[in-house]
Write a protein that holds these residues in place. Structure first.
Motif, PDB file in Angstrom:
ATOM      1  N   VAL A 155       0.844  -0.958   0.003  1.00 26.37           N
ATOM      2  CA  VAL A 155      -0.128  -0.004  -0.078  1.00 26.37           C
ATOM      3  C   VAL A 155       0.880   1.181  -0.105  1.00 26.37           C
ATOM      4  CG1 VAL A 155      -1.884  -0.996   1.162  1.00 26.37           C
ATOM      5  CG2 VAL A 155      -0.201  -0.009   2.505  1.00 26.37           C
ATOM      6  N   LYS A 156       0.194   2.348  -0.382  1.00 29.49           N
ATOM      7  CA  LYS A 156       1.189   3.807  -0.238  1.00 29.49           C
ATOM      8  C   LYS A 156       0.616   4.250   1.208  1.00 29.49           C
ATOM      9  CE  LYS A 156       3.076   7.338  -1.877  1.00 29.49           C
ATOM     10  NZ  LYS A 156       4.262   7.651  -1.241  1.00 29.49           N
ATOM     11  N   GLU A 211      -6.667   3.193  -0.966  1.00 32.06           N
ATOM     12  CA  GLU A 211      -5.935   2.097  -0.303  1.00 32.06           C
ATOM     13  C   GLU A 211      -6.520   1.378   1.029  1.00 32.06           C
ATOM     14  OE1 GLU A 211      -2.935   0.783  -1.502  1.00 32.06           O
ATOM     15  OE2 GLU A 211      -2.417   2.454  -3.204  1.00 32.06           O
TER      16      GLU A 211
END
Length: 96
Positions: free
Chosen positions: A46-47, A88
């Motif tokens: 994920v970011k 996300e």
């Protein structure tokens, strides 16, 4: 994996996850925000936008029993609240 111990799954953290897209983790007490960010991004793909940390020192605890007083100490812990980018998500229950 040595930086992140386990995710925090409480009522308060679940509410923050649903409203603000923030996830909580118990992390190593010596880990900094950059290490936590890298570990979450590699572990969950994920970011991460930001990381907030909280450090709790151990407390002295005393209890009375038939044998007398016993004193001990609780463990020191560090919590990290990770804010993810919009869109996300992390699914903790996918491997169950």
């Amino acid at each position: 994996m040595s930086v992140i111990y386990k995710p925090l799954i409480t009522e308060k953290q679940t509410a923050a996850t649903e409203k603000l897209n923030q996830y909580g983790f118990l992390v190593d007490t010596k880990a900094n925000k950059v290490e936590i960010k890298k570990a979450v991004e590699t572990l969950y793909n994920v970011k991460v936008e930001s990381v907030n940390t909280m450090k709790f020192n151990g407390k002295l605890k005393t209890r009375y029993t038939k044998k007398g007083f016993f004193s001990g100490r609780t463990n020191a812990v560090k919590k990290a609240v990770v804010s993810l980018a919009q869109g996300e998500t992390i699914d903790f229950y996918s491997s169950i």
